[in-house]
Design an enzyme around this catalytic site. Structure first.
Site, PDB file in Angstrom:
ATOM      1  N   LYS A  75       0.828  -1.207   0.000  1.00 37.15           N
ATOM      2  CA  LYS A  75       0.000   0.000   0.000  1.00 37.15           C
ATOM      3  C   LYS A  75       0.860   1.254   0.000  1.00 37.15           C
ATOM      4  O   LYS A  75       0.608   2.206  -0.744  1.00 37.15           O
ATOM      5  CB  LYS A  75      -0.936   0.009   1.222  1.00 37.15           C
ATOM      6  CG  LYS A  75      -2.059  -1.023   1.103  1.00 37.15           C
ATOM      7  CD  LYS A  75      -2.909  -1.138   2.358  1.00 37.15           C
ATOM      8  CE  LYS A  75      -3.924  -2.266   2.161  1.00 37.15           C
ATOM      9  NZ  LYS A  75      -4.899  -2.388   3.248  1.00 37.15           N
ATOM     10  N   GLN A  79      -5.094  -1.112   9.605  1.00 35.33           N
ATOM     11  CA  GLN A  79      -4.994  -2.443   9.002  1.00 35.33           C
ATOM     12  C   GLN A  79      -5.597  -3.499   9.921  1.00 35.33           C
ATOM     13  O   GLN A  79      -5.310  -3.525  11.130  1.00 35.33           O
ATOM     14  CB  GLN A  79      -3.524  -2.749   8.694  1.00 35.33           C
ATOM     15  CG  GLN A  79      -3.279  -4.021   7.919  1.00 35.33           C
ATOM     16  CD  GLN A  79      -3.744  -3.964   6.461  1.00 35.33           C
ATOM     17  OE1 GLN A  79      -3.949  -2.891   5.890  1.00 35.33           O
ATOM     18  NE2 GLN A  79      -3.919  -5.105   5.847  1.00 35.33           N
ATOM     19  N   ASP A 113     -11.363   3.123   3.815  1.00 40.26           N
ATOM     20  CA  ASP A 113     -11.817   1.734   3.757  1.00 40.26           C
ATOM     21  C   ASP A 113     -13.347   1.642   3.617  1.00 40.26           C
ATOM     22  O   ASP A 113     -13.872   0.573   3.329  1.00 40.26           O
ATOM     23  CB  ASP A 113     -11.446   1.005   5.068  1.00 40.26           C
ATOM     24  CG  ASP A 113     -10.109   0.287   4.998  1.00 40.26           C
ATOM     25  OD1 ASP A 113      -9.779  -0.244   3.925  1.00 40.26           O
ATOM     26  OD2 ASP A 113      -9.417   0.244   6.035  1.00 40.26           O
TER      27      ASP A 113
END
Ligand code: L34
Length: 286
Positions: free
Chosen positions: A54, A98, A121
């Site tokens: 990422k 995460q 997200d």
């Protein structure tokens, strides 16, 4: 005839190129460089790989990326304090925590604490609610990637029967929502661990999405000839990456299939970059 292999790696690279161009023009017109902050708690080896991918992708697209690494013993309160700082930092546009988090941390309260405007997200209940209502702010990265992969081999999903294996908040549930939305217009069946006679359902699927995290779970006898098979699973078996789909045999039956690696994973990251730019735009206009 063996299935068409849908090249997620290639499609993701094109998407990232496109985002890179959009970042360039955004930055030159506003003077603002989109900035993603990734928070990684603990040492989960898979998470380390994903987070590294990422960060790299962000930088390659001209965005700023910062990684906050916290020890495995971090408390919910400590993590909430960090997120509060990031929420209030005008120089941070996207925040990603995460998953999975260590078990002492209250995951729900953490995800709820991320500013909905920085929630790249799309896990915040406000953003989930907007997806449910068909007016998304951010598209959930992995399901959006699956839709784009389906789009590579299928002009319209209208009226198709899509069967989703898995009801997770991160993939299965939002996946079903995107497929049933106006414009996509699929008929959706969501299956899970308590579903009765699973093969009877999967065999009806024009589109089969596997997101359960069980290596080689979907076998050829469960797949309708010609179906589009999207494999979201990433399982480590003897140091090898395998999906939730038994790739070789299923590729003999399916019309199209995504590989693991090189399928859904890279698309998740490409969509994260898109969302980070979108977040920077939203905050610029706020
Ligand atoms: N908050 N947590 C949050 N957001 C997410 O969207 C994720 N996810 C999942 C895990 N936790 C998360 C990811 O990013 C899974 N995931 C993810 C991202 C990227 C890749 C796989 C999973 C990826 O890059 N996969 C490569 C192979 C990588 C390898 O070598 O292990 C692929 O080609 O599939």
């Amino acid at each position: 005839m063996p299935a068409t292999v849908i090249d997620g790696k290639g499609l993701a690279a094109r998407l990232r190129e496109q985002t890179k161009g959009e970042v360039e023009s955004f930055t030159s017109s506003t003077g603002v460089q989109p900035h993603l902050v990734v928070v990684l708690v603990g040492e989960d080896p898979a998470s380390q790989v994903y987070v590294r991918n990422k960060e790299r992708a962000c930088k390659a697209a001209g965005m700023q990326s910062t990684l906050h690494r916290l020890p495995n013993e971090t408390t919910t309160e400590e993590l909430l304090t960090l997120i509060d700082q990031l929420n209030n930092d005008a120089g941070v546009h996207g925040i990603l925590v995460q998953l999975p988090l260590p078990k002492q941390i209250d995951e729900q309260s953490i995800l709820d604490s991320v500013s909905p405007l920085k929630d790249v997200d799309a896990f915040h209940p406000e953003n989930v609610g907007r997806i449910v209502q068909g007016r998304p702010r951010f598209l959930p990265c992995t399901p959006a990637g699956c839709m784009q992969l389906i789009g590579e081999v299928c002009e319209s999903t209208a009226g198709m029967h899509a069967v989703v294996l898995g009801r997770s908040e991160i993939v299965g549930k939002p996946m079903g929502l995107l497929l049933m939305q106006r414009g996509a217009d699929a008929t959706v069946t969501i299956c899970h661990s308590r579903t009765r006679d699973l093969p009877a359902l999967t065999k009806q699927a024009d589109i089969l999405i596997a997101a359960i995290g069980k290596a080689n779970f979907v076998t050829a006898d469960m797949v309708k000839p010609g179906a589009i098979v999207i494999d979201v699973g990433i399982n480590r078996v003897d140091d090898k990456l395998v999906g939730d789909v038994e790739y070789g045999p299923v590729a003999e039956v399916a019309g199209a299939i995504t590989p693991v690696p090189g399928g859904v994973g890279p698309m998740t990251i490409a969509n994260l970059l898109k969302n980070t730019l979108a977040a920077a735009r939203i905050q610029q206009n706020a």
